[in-house]
Design an enzyme around this catalytic site. Structure first.
Site, PDB file in Angstrom:
ATOM      1  N   ASN A   1     -14.571  -6.705   0.838  1.00  0.00           N
ATOM      2  CA  ASN A   1     -13.254  -6.734   1.510  1.00  0.00           C
ATOM      3  C   ASN A   1     -13.247  -7.022   2.677  1.00  0.00           C
ATOM      4  O   ASN A   1     -13.994  -6.517   3.629  1.00  0.00           O
ATOM      5  CB  ASN A   1     -12.961  -5.025   1.214  1.00  0.00           C
ATOM      6  CG  ASN A   1     -11.549  -5.037   2.020  1.00  0.00           C
ATOM      7  OD1 ASN A   1     -11.150  -5.374   2.954  1.00  0.00           O
ATOM      8  ND2 ASN A   1     -10.826  -3.916   1.234  1.00  0.00           N
TER       9      ASN A   1
ATOM     10  N   HIS B   1     -11.725  -5.723   7.449  1.00  0.00           N
ATOM     11  CA  HIS B   1     -12.392  -5.275   8.808  1.00  0.00           C
ATOM     12  C   HIS B   1     -12.766  -6.274   9.579  1.00  0.00           C
ATOM     13  O   HIS B   1     -12.693  -6.294  10.971  1.00  0.00           O
ATOM     14  CB  HIS B   1     -13.770  -4.670   8.590  1.00  0.00           C
ATOM     15  CG  HIS B   1     -13.398  -3.471   7.817  1.00  0.00           C
ATOM     16  ND1 HIS B   1     -12.622  -2.095   8.120  1.00  0.00           N
ATOM     17  CD2 HIS B   1     -13.777  -3.115   6.294  1.00  0.00           C
ATOM     18  CE1 HIS B   1     -12.444  -1.197   7.191  1.00  0.00           C
ATOM     19  NE2 HIS B   1     -13.054  -1.679   6.068  1.00  0.00           N
TER      20      HIS B   1
ATOM     21  N   HIS C   1      -6.410  -6.473   1.625  1.00  0.00           N
ATOM     22  CA  HIS C   1      -5.169  -5.497   1.636  1.00  0.00           C
ATOM     23  C   HIS C   1      -3.932  -6.068   2.683  1.00  0.00           C
ATOM     24  O   HIS C   1      -4.027  -5.981   3.885  1.00  0.00           O
ATOM     25  CB  HIS C   1      -5.535  -4.258   1.778  1.00  0.00           C
ATOM     26  CG  HIS C   1      -4.503  -3.141   1.725  1.00  0.00           C
ATOM     27  ND1 HIS C   1      -4.672  -1.686   2.026  1.00  0.00           N
ATOM     28  CD2 HIS C   1      -3.194  -3.284   1.542  1.00  0.00           C
ATOM     29  CE1 HIS C   1      -3.894  -1.086   1.707  1.00  0.00           C
ATOM     30  NE2 HIS C   1      -3.020  -1.720   1.431  1.00  0.00           N
TER      31      HIS C   1
ATOM     32  N   ARG D   1      -1.175  -4.872   4.196  1.00  0.00           N
ATOM     33  CA  ARG D   1      -0.487  -3.870   4.565  1.00  0.00           C
ATOM     34  C   ARG D   1       0.947  -4.090   5.107  1.00  0.00           C
ATOM     35  O   ARG D   1       1.185  -4.802   5.804  1.00  0.00           O
ATOM     36  CB  ARG D   1      -1.140  -2.813   5.338  1.00  0.00           C
ATOM     37  CG  ARG D   1      -2.567  -2.329   4.854  1.00  0.00           C
ATOM     38  CD  ARG D   1      -3.063  -1.398   5.886  1.00  0.00           C
ATOM     39  NE  ARG D   1      -2.488   0.037   5.971  1.00  0.00           N
ATOM     40  CZ  ARG D   1      -2.987   0.972   5.216  1.00  0.00           C
ATOM     41  NH1 ARG D   1      -4.170   1.025   4.759  1.00  0.00           N
ATOM     42  NH2 ARG D   1      -2.133   2.082   5.483  1.00  0.00           N
TER      43      ARG D   1
ATOM     44  N   ARG E   1      -1.711  -4.283  10.000  1.00  0.00           N
ATOM     45  CA  ARG E   1      -2.503  -3.914  10.929  1.00  0.00           C
ATOM     46  C   ARG E   1      -3.825  -4.754  10.980  1.00  0.00           C
ATOM     47  O   ARG E   1      -4.412  -4.800  11.956  1.00  0.00           O
ATOM     48  CB  ARG E   1      -2.851  -2.684  11.012  1.00  0.00           C
ATOM     49  CG  ARG E   1      -3.695  -2.124   9.602  1.00  0.00           C
ATOM     50  CD  ARG E   1      -4.236  -0.645   9.551  1.00  0.00           C
ATOM     51  NE  ARG E   1      -3.350   0.209   9.442  1.00  0.00           N
ATOM     52  CZ  ARG E   1      -3.315   1.465   9.043  1.00  0.00           C
ATOM     53  NH1 ARG E   1      -4.730   1.877   8.878  1.00  0.00           N
ATOM     54  NH2 ARG E   1      -2.523   2.296   8.819  1.00  0.00           N
TER      55      ARG E   1
ATOM     56  N   GLU F   1      -5.079  -6.301  -2.518  1.00  0.00           N
ATOM     57  CA  GLU F   1      -4.547  -4.873  -2.442  1.00  0.00           C
ATOM     58  C   GLU F   1      -3.187  -4.911  -2.205  1.00  0.00           C
ATOM     59  O   GLU F   1      -2.935  -5.382  -0.812  1.00  0.00           O
ATOM     60  CB  GLU F   1      -5.228  -4.056  -1.738  1.00  0.00           C
ATOM     61  CG  GLU F   1      -6.873  -3.940  -2.414  1.00  0.00           C
ATOM     62  CD  GLU F   1      -7.952  -3.062  -1.375  1.00  0.00           C
ATOM     63  OE1 GLU F   1      -7.397  -2.727  -0.470  1.00  0.00           O
ATOM     64  OE2 GLU F   1      -9.088  -3.029  -1.868  1.00  0.00           O
TER      65      GLU F   1
ATOM     66  N   THR G   1      -7.214   3.463   3.048  1.00  0.00           N
ATOM     67  CA  THR G   1      -6.474   3.861   1.882  1.00  0.00           C
ATOM     68  C   THR G   1      -7.080   5.543   1.580  1.00  0.00           C
ATOM     69  O   THR G   1      -8.348   5.409   1.038  1.00  0.00           O
ATOM     70  CB  THR G   1      -6.583   3.058   0.770  1.00  0.00           C
ATOM     71  OG1 THR G   1      -6.246   1.988   1.048  1.00  0.00           O
ATOM     72  CG2 THR G   1      -5.784   3.216  -0.319  1.00  0.00           C
TER      73      THR G   1
ATOM     74  N   GLU H   1      -9.442   0.941 -10.902  1.00  0.00           N
ATOM     75  CA  GLU H   1     -10.435   0.929 -10.137  1.00  0.00           C
ATOM     76  C   GLU H   1     -10.524   2.361  -9.357  1.00  0.00           C
ATOM     77  O   GLU H   1      -9.616   2.924  -8.932  1.00  0.00           O
ATOM     78  CB  GLU H   1     -10.239   0.093  -8.695  1.00  0.00           C
ATOM     79  CG  GLU H   1     -11.113   0.308  -7.458  1.00  0.00           C
ATOM     80  CD  GLU H   1     -10.937  -0.682  -6.413  1.00  0.00           C
ATOM     81  OE1 GLU H   1     -10.508  -1.835  -6.603  1.00  0.00           O
ATOM     82  OE2 GLU H   1     -11.476  -0.416  -5.079  1.00  0.00           O
TER      83      GLU H   1
ATOM     84  N   HIS I   1     -14.409   2.030  -2.364  1.00  0.00           N
ATOM     85  CA  HIS I   1     -14.037   2.801  -1.040  1.00  0.00           C
ATOM     86  C   HIS I   1     -15.299   3.885  -0.930  1.00  0.00           C
ATOM     87  O   HIS I   1     -15.815   4.386  -1.730  1.00  0.00           O
ATOM     88  CB  HIS I   1     -12.956   3.763  -1.490  1.00  0.00           C
ATOM     89  CG  HIS I   1     -12.128   4.068  -0.277  1.00  0.00           C
ATOM     90  ND1 HIS I   1     -12.576   4.936   0.807  1.00  0.00           N
ATOM     91  CD2 HIS I   1     -11.055   3.563   0.184  1.00  0.00           C
ATOM     92  CE1 HIS I   1     -12.050   4.795   1.756  1.00  0.00           C
ATOM     93  NE2 HIS I   1     -10.856   4.045   1.668  1.00  0.00           N
TER      94      HIS I   1
HETATM   95  N1  PXP Z   1     -11.023  -0.591  -2.794  1.00  0.00           N
HETATM   96  C1  PXP Z   1      -9.735  -0.332  -2.447  1.00  0.00           C
HETATM   97  C2  PXP Z   1      -8.546  -0.179  -3.429  1.00  0.00           C
HETATM   98  C3  PXP Z   1      -9.645  -0.065  -1.065  1.00  0.00           C
HETATM   99  O1  PXP Z   1      -8.463   0.366  -0.588  1.00  0.00           O
HETATM  100  C4  PXP Z   1     -10.786  -0.491  -0.236  1.00  0.00           C
HETATM  101  C5  PXP Z   1     -10.574  -0.066   1.312  1.00  0.00           C
HETATM  102  O2  PXP Z   1      -9.585  -1.053   1.976  1.00  0.00           O
HETATM  103  C6  PXP Z   1     -11.863  -0.529  -0.661  1.00  0.00           C
HETATM  104  C7  PXP Z   1     -12.155  -0.671  -2.103  1.00  0.00           C
HETATM  105  C8  PXP Z   1     -13.060  -0.717   0.375  1.00  0.00           C
HETATM  106  O3  PXP Z   1     -13.547   0.265   0.876  1.00  0.00           O
HETATM  107  P1  PXP Z   1     -14.544   0.480   2.176  1.00  0.00           P
HETATM  108  O4  PXP Z   1     -13.995  -0.552   3.282  1.00  0.00           O
HETATM  109  O5  PXP Z   1     -14.635   1.834   2.355  1.00  0.00           O
HETATM  110  O6  PXP Z   1     -15.854  -0.267   1.321  1.00  0.00           O
END
Ligand code: PXP
Length: 238
Positions: A7, A10, A43, A45, A49, A70, A101, A151, A191
């Site tokens: 992901n 960040h 994602h 959003r 952001r 996402e 999330t 998921e 997550h």
């Molecule tokens: N899966 C989903 C559906 C998420 O919303 C997120 C966070 O954006 C992640 C995985 C990844 O989470 P993390 O950044 O805590 O590894």
């Protein structure tokens, strides 16, 4: 052995902190692929952001591995998804005030809306996954929508494992994974997963895909993204 979706939200968060053009999530996706990522997750959003539409368009053209978008069940982003056609879409809940999330999608509370979103995305040729709490009732409702994958939200497990109390939450995940598998649905999780807590989740039978962002990008600040992805890939495929 699960695949690794990295992901890159960040990376975009750091860019948006200065409203500039660096670091570029498109570069990040390339480095993640070089490090062994099997997928790139982002994602889009509603409040934009971090990831911007420009990122999604460019990543749609450049990512060679699975692109997993996402999104919330909202008209605006559903239309963008159907037009961009990523390989996979993961439906997530979204609240403007949340830091990230915070919970799974409430399918039970809104089955018609989620089912409509699933059908619409599938109609555009997109594989659909639902981000759900490890709650059998939500999972049963999710299965009924016709989604291809679930998921499991690993946030509670991740939180508990930070204080060495993850076993109970791991059992909750394992039980939910069984419900998903028995329905013949593809099993994903994500997550809050880190280099320290990922192994037991990766070892859940028939776990197909892990989506991990914060921990990998945090390590990337120290060792570089390619290395950080390689380290995580090695851990989940041991
Ligand atoms: N899966 C989903 C559906 C998420 O919303 C997120 C966070 O954006 C992640 C995985 C990844 O989470 P993390 O950044 O805590 O590894």
């Amino acid at each position: 052995m699960p695949t690794l979706g990295v992901n890159i939200d960040h990376v975009a968060t750091v860019r948006q902190a200065r409203l500039t053009n660096e670091p570029d999530p498109v570069w990040a996706a390339t480095l993640a692929e070089l490090g062994g990522a099997d997928g790139i997750t982002l994602h889009l959003r509603e409040d934009r952001r971090h990831i911007q539409e420009r990122d999604l368009q460019l990543l749609g053209q450049t990512v060679a591995v699975k692109l997993n978008l996402e999104l919330a069940c909202s008209e605006e982003v559903l239309a963008i998804a159907c037009q961009t056609r990523p390989h996979q879409a993961t439906l997530v809940p979204e609240r403007r005030e949340e830091v990230t999330t915070e919970g799974g999608l409430d399918v039970r509370g809104n089955p018609a809306r989620v089912t409509e979103a699933v059908k619409r995305l599938q109609g555009a040729g997109i594989v659909v996954s639902l981000f759900l709490d490890p709650d059998p009732a939500q999972i049963e409702a999710g299965i009924a929508t016709g989604a291809t994958a679930v998921e499991l939200h690993t946030g509670a497990y991740a939180h508990a494992s930070a204080s060495f109390a993850g076993d109970e939450q791991l059992q909750v995940l394992r039980a939910s994974a069984q419900v998903v598998r028995q329905a013949g649905i593809t099993l994903h999780a994500g997550h809050g997963l880190t280099y320290r807590n990922v192994r037991p989740v990766a070892e859940i039978p028939e776990m197909c895909e892990l989506n991990i962002g914060h921990s990998i990008v945090s390590r990337a600040i120290m060792v570089g993204l390619e290395q950080a992805v390689r380290d995580m890939k090695r851990l989940i495929t041991l």
